[in-house]
Design a protein around this motif. Structure first.
Motif, mmCIF file in Angstrom:
data_model
loop_
_atom_site.group_PDB
_atom_site.id
_atom_site.type_symbol
_atom_site.label_atom_id
_atom_site.label_comp_id
_atom_site.label_asym_id
_atom_site.label_seq_id
_atom_site.Cartn_x
_atom_site.Cartn_y
_atom_site.Cartn_z
ATOM 1 N N THR A 109 1.135 -1.320 -0.077
ATOM 2 C CA THR A 109 0.021 0.050 -0.081
ATOM 3 C C THR A 109 0.779 1.345 -0.132
ATOM 4 O OG1 THR A 109 -1.455 -1.310 1.093
ATOM 5 C CG2 THR A 109 -1.815 1.337 1.324
ATOM 6 N N GLN A 110 1.771 1.239 0.808
ATOM 7 C CA GLN A 110 2.940 2.402 1.154
ATOM 8 C C GLN A 110 3.647 2.599 -0.383
ATOM 9 O OE1 GLN A 110 3.070 4.620 3.313
ATOM 10 N NE2 GLN A 110 4.373 5.798 2.208
ATOM 11 N N TYR A 111 4.148 1.477 -0.931
ATOM 12 C CA TYR A 111 4.786 1.489 -2.072
ATOM 13 C C TYR A 111 4.019 2.104 -3.224
ATOM 14 C CZ TYR A 111 7.629 0.157 -6.214
ATOM 15 O OH TYR A 111 8.384 0.131 -7.262
ATOM 16 N N THR A 112 2.642 1.609 -3.390
ATOM 17 C CA THR A 112 1.612 1.954 -4.257
ATOM 18 C C THR A 112 1.568 3.499 -4.229
ATOM 19 O OG1 THR A 112 0.671 0.076 -4.368
ATOM 20 C CG2 THR A 112 -0.757 1.773 -5.128
ATOM 21 N N ARG A 117 2.144 9.233 -5.812
ATOM 22 C CA ARG A 117 2.489 10.569 -5.442
ATOM 23 C C ARG A 117 3.635 10.912 -6.593
ATOM 24 N NH1 ARG A 117 2.292 10.053 -0.547
ATOM 25 N NH2 ARG A 117 4.393 9.659 -0.213
ATOM 26 N N ILE A 118 4.656 10.052 -6.728
ATOM 27 C CA ILE A 118 5.622 10.514 -7.685
ATOM 28 C C ILE A 118 5.172 10.752 -9.075
ATOM 29 C CG2 ILE A 118 7.943 9.665 -8.700
ATOM 30 C CD1 ILE A 118 8.538 8.326 -5.943
ATOM 31 N N LYS A 119 4.242 9.600 -9.301
ATOM 32 C CA LYS A 119 3.401 9.736 -10.798
ATOM 33 C C LYS A 119 2.814 10.856 -11.066
ATOM 34 C CE LYS A 119 0.478 7.035 -13.746
ATOM 35 N NZ LYS A 119 -0.270 5.993 -13.904
ATOM 36 N N ALA A 120 2.064 11.450 -9.752
ATOM 37 C CA ALA A 120 1.305 12.482 -9.912
ATOM 38 C C ALA A 120 2.300 13.987 -10.063
ATOM 39 C CB ALA A 120 0.571 12.884 -8.846
ATOM 40 N N SER A 150 12.215 17.199 -0.279
ATOM 41 C CA SER A 150 13.372 16.325 0.093
ATOM 42 C C SER A 150 13.027 15.327 1.252
ATOM 43 C CB SER A 150 14.659 16.638 0.360
ATOM 44 O OG SER A 150 15.446 15.723 0.528
ATOM 45 N N LYS A 151 12.305 16.210 2.462
ATOM 46 C CA LYS A 151 11.761 15.309 3.458
ATOM 47 C C LYS A 151 10.929 14.237 3.091
ATOM 48 C CE LYS A 151 13.727 18.249 6.880
ATOM 49 N NZ LYS A 151 13.307 19.222 8.210
ATOM 50 N N ILE A 152 9.958 14.889 2.130
ATOM 51 C CA ILE A 152 8.587 13.823 1.847
ATOM 52 C C ILE A 152 9.293 12.661 1.178
ATOM 53 C CG2 ILE A 152 6.656 13.817 0.291
ATOM 54 C CD1 ILE A 152 5.973 16.755 0.934
ATOM 55 N N ASN A 153 9.995 12.893 0.425
ATOM 56 C CA ASN A 153 10.775 11.808 -0.363
ATOM 57 C C ASN A 153 11.560 10.971 0.549
ATOM 58 O OD1 ASN A 153 9.643 12.553 -2.901
ATOM 59 N ND2 ASN A 153 11.503 13.936 -3.364
ATOM 60 N N GLU A 154 12.248 11.495 1.629
ATOM 61 C CA GLU A 154 12.831 10.893 2.478
ATOM 62 C C GLU A 154 12.024 9.862 3.241
ATOM 63 O OE1 GLU A 154 16.324 11.445 6.172
ATOM 64 O OE2 GLU A 154 15.415 13.015 4.817
ATOM 65 N N TYR A 155 11.076 10.638 3.795
ATOM 66 C CA TYR A 155 10.047 9.857 4.801
ATOM 67 C C TYR A 155 9.445 8.689 3.956
ATOM 68 C CZ TYR A 155 5.594 8.843 6.944
ATOM 69 O OH TYR A 155 4.546 8.275 7.662
ATOM 70 N N ASP A 156 8.947 8.744 2.658
ATOM 71 C CA ASP A 156 8.496 7.687 1.989
ATOM 72 C C ASP A 156 9.460 6.646 1.728
ATOM 73 O OD1 ASP A 156 5.941 8.755 1.723
ATOM 74 O OD2 ASP A 156 6.589 9.852 -0.457
#
Length: 467
Positions: A109-112, A117-120, A150-156
């Motif tokens: 689910t998280q990966y999806t 989000r990245i796709k969007a 960057s933090k959003i990406n790092e969190y994910d």
């Protein structure tokens, strides 16, 4: 069937022996019976040894079965324990599998969501990033916005890595539980195999125990049957001994009667011979006197006087001869025997003869060494012949008793007396009262046990006295 046939054969043999009193046949049969008794006792001893061995084998087998039962109980306890552990492990595996599935689902689910989000972001173009950067009032805001992205990406990324770690840990724990489950199942299978193996051994030993019990019953039956055969043989032996005793008593009575008849005939012949000799002497003496009287008539009165004197001597001699004859006749009619002994009591009732007999009471001998003469208690006992008292004492078996020595190794014995009138070392005369009839010692009633020994050995008193 075999034992029954043996018993039937012995019954037939006993019946045959009861009909016949042939001593040689009984002697041979007696030897055979005694040999059979020894053989049966030997067989019984072997059977008892076999029985002891079977009982020990039974005891050992029962102990072994008890030991195996204890081991089976241990394996059952271990099986229960490992089964409980296995159930717990399976329950933990089930929970872990659920957790692993949930972790995989969370990761998915998280990966999806991250991919979406990245796709969007990328589908909306770089304008968003540019607007975010250009919309910054200053460099600091721009940098803050960039740091935020960057933090959003790092969190994910960190969340995804964490989810992967959790999934891997759960998978590792599941593998550990599966390994533990395999080990527990192997232990359970081993315990079950061991338990089944022991149960088979126990079943086999229980069958052996049943067989041993059957063998013990069989040997016990054989021992009982052998004892019955021994009892039957002993009964047969006692009958043979009793018949021998009766035959011996009958022979002794016949011999005593023959000896008494011979003694009486001898005494009568001796008396007649002596009377004839005395008569011949008297007749010879009378003829001699008559001849002397007729030879000289002139001295008739003198001769007559002399003849009278001779006649008086002859008469005296004749009288002496007659007296001797009368004494002989008197002796012949008295109770004294040719051996010079007299019957020791006033009663002539013989209640038990010399030789084999059935014991009349506990402790009494089955081989009687004298004559039992029934008489009233307190009646007189006489010395059968003159002699010296060697013993006048008491014995637990003979009661009050007396032994008189008559010389030449001959002694007479008087037992069960109620009173003794003589003492050791005293000289007694034939016919002298030495004791009174009683029932002391081992006795069933008032009587005199009269015995005769020659050179220390007991002989039949009827050889020396008769009632």
């Amino acid at each position: 069937m075999k034992h029954g046939l043996k018993r039937f054969t012995r019954c037939v043999l006993v019946a045959a022996l009861s009909v016949s009193l042939a001593v040689p046949t009984m002697a041979a049969t007696k030897a055979e019976v005694q040999s059979q008794i020894e053989n049966l006792k030997s067989q019984q001893s072997e059977l008892e040894t076999q029985l002891a061995s079977l009982k020990k084998n039974k005891s050992d087998t029962e102990s072994y079965i008890s030991e195996l039962d204890s081991k089976i109980k241990t394996y059952l306890a271990q099986l229960e324990e490992v089964s409980a552990q296995l159930e717990q492990t399976e329950s933990e595996i089930s929970i872990t599998q659920d957790n692993l599935a949930q972790a995989k689902e969370d990761e998915k689910t998280q990966y999806t969501a991250l991919k979406a989000r990245i796709k969007a972001m990328y589908e909306s173009g770089d304008d968003d990033y540019l607007q975010m950067l250009l919309g910054s009032g200053d460099l600091k805001t721009m940098l803050n916005n960039q740091e935020y992205i960057s933090k959003i990406n790092e969190y994910d990324h960190n969340l995804l890595v964490s989810l992967q770690n959790i999934r891997d840990q759960i998978a590792a724990y599941e593998a550990q539980l599966e390994e533990q489950k395999e080990l527990q199942e192997a232990q359970k299978e081993q315990y079950e195999v061991e338990k089944e193996s022991l149960e088979k051994i126990v079943a086999q030993k229980e069958e052996e125990l049943v067989a041993i019990g059957s063998d013990i019953d069989s040997v016990n039956y054989d021992i009982s049957s052998t004892q019955e055969e021994i009892d039957a043989e002993n009964s047969l032996l006692q009958q043979i001994i009793e018949q021998e005793r009766k035959a011996a008593e009958e022979a002794a009575r016949k011999k005593a009667a023959e000896e008494a008849a011979q003694k009486k005939a001898a005494e009568e012949a001796a008396a007649k011979k002596k009377a004839a000799e005395e008569a011949a002497k008297y007749n010879s003496s009378s003829s001699s006197s008559s001849s002397s009287s007729s030879s000289s008539s002139s001295s008739s009165s003198s001769s007559s006087s002399s003849s009278s004197s001779d006649s008086s001597y002859d008469d005296s001699s004749s009288s002496s001869s007659d007296s001797s004859y009368d004494d002989s006749s008197s002796s012949s009619s008295s109770s004294s025997s040719s051996t010079g002994m007299i019957w020791p009591v006033g009663s002539s009732s013989i209640t038990s003869y010399f030789g084999y007999r059935s014991s009349p009471t506990a402790g009494a001998s089955s081989y009687h060494r004298g004559l039992d003469i029934g008489a009233s208690a307190g009646s007189s006992i006489w010395a059968a012949a003159s002699g010296t008292v060697t013993t006048a004492s008491y014995n637990s078996a003979m009661g009050n008793y007396i032994v008189i020595s008559h010389g030449n190794g001959v002694c007479t014995v008087y037992e069960h007396c109620s009173a003794l009138y003589v003492s050791a070392g005293q000289s007694v005369s034939q016919g002298e009262t030495i004791a009174a009839v009683g029932s002391t010692g081992i006795s069933t009633g008032a009587h005199l046990h009269f015995g005769v020994t020659v050179g220390g050995d007991y002989v039949n008193p009827l050889y020396y006295v008769s009632p």
